[in-house]
Design an enzyme around this catalytic site. Structure first.
Site, PDB file in Angstrom:
ATOM      1  N   HIS A  95       0.824  -1.208   0.000  1.00 50.67           N
ATOM      2  CA  HIS A  95       0.000   0.000   0.000  1.00 50.67           C
ATOM      3  C   HIS A  95       0.859   1.260   0.000  1.00 50.67           C
ATOM      4  CE1 HIS A  95       0.962   0.885   4.190  1.00 50.67           C
ATOM      5  NE2 HIS A  95       0.765  -0.413   4.442  1.00 50.67           N
TER       6      HIS A  95
ATOM      7  N   GLU B 158      -2.438  -7.100   7.767  1.00 50.89           N
ATOM      8  CA  GLU B 158      -1.116  -6.916   8.368  1.00 50.89           C
ATOM      9  C   GLU B 158      -1.036  -7.618   9.721  1.00 50.89           C
ATOM     10  OE1 GLU B 158       1.918  -6.865   8.401  1.00 50.89           O
ATOM     11  OE2 GLU B 158       2.546  -4.842   7.843  1.00 50.89           O
TER      12      GLU B 158
END
Length: 219
Positions: free
Chosen positions: A20, A93
């Protein structure tokens, strides 16, 4: 990991792994785990740059972590590719638990013994958090699901620094401790090819050619 029990196959399943774009926590080098933080303006620019690079590639699916920073990054590429964004929960994550949003120095001051164990043992997680070994298990499951569903095709996976490191580590048959030796910039591209009758091959790592010099930042 798939190890070669299928029929002869010369067409790999390719996973394009996009981290990202920049967030406020990556800019300040803070632990960014399950907190659903947005991209910065620079992060949006990075995501758009990655999308422009990917627009001419033959991508068959776009898969994202459920967190906003990945979904927003994935949306840029998905729009140019004309594809929907599929969410895969297992690409989320690492849960950094009590250390969430801390810098490394702050975490060490808060929990010096815990940090020492964490940086030397991938089976040890932060307090109320998740170890890298636990991340590796769920990321491996997500990878196998993609390889079954998209055999012989190319999938863009928009995720976080730890899941990408895990996928590279597993592809190279490296020990989990190799995660401590990788550096990945925000909005970097990484490519791994998986052959049904052979090994995985890492084709690129931390590729930031689409970004302007100086704008890529690490967690």
């Amino acid at each position: 990991m798939s190890t070669g029990w299928g029929p002869p196959d010369t067409t790999p399943t390719s996973l394009m792994l996009l981290r990202h774009g920049q967030t406020p926590l990556s800019l300040e080098r803070r632990f960014a785990g399950r907190g659903d933080i947005p991209l910065t303006d620079e992060g949006h620019q990075q995501a758009a740059a990655a999308a422009r690079r990917l627009a001419s590639w033959d991508v068959d699916a776009v898969v994202s972590s459920p967190l906003r920073r990945c979904r927003d990054t994935a949306a840029y590429a998905a729009e140019l590719l004309g594809l929907p964004v599929e969410v895969e929960e297992r690409f989320v994550e690492t849960d950094f638990g009590d250390w969430e949003a801390m810098t490394f120095s702050e975490a060490r001051e808060y929990d010096p013994e815990g940090v020492d164990h964490w940086i030397s043992d991938p089976w040890t997680g932060p307090p109320a958090g998740e170890s890298f070994a636990e991340v590796a298990d769920r990321v491996g499951e997500a990878r196998e699901a993609l390889l079954r569903e998209y055999r012989g095709r190319t999938v863009l996976v928009v995720t976080h620094v730890t899941p990408i490191k895990v996928l590279v580590q597993q592809a190279m048959l490296a020990p989990l401790s190799a995660l401590y030796r990788m550096y990945l910039d925000t909005a970097c591209l990484n490519e791994v090819d998986y052959y049904a009758d052979g090994p995985a091959v890492v084709r690129s790592l931390n590729d930031t050619a689409h970004l302007e010099r100086g704008v890529a930042t690490q967690v």
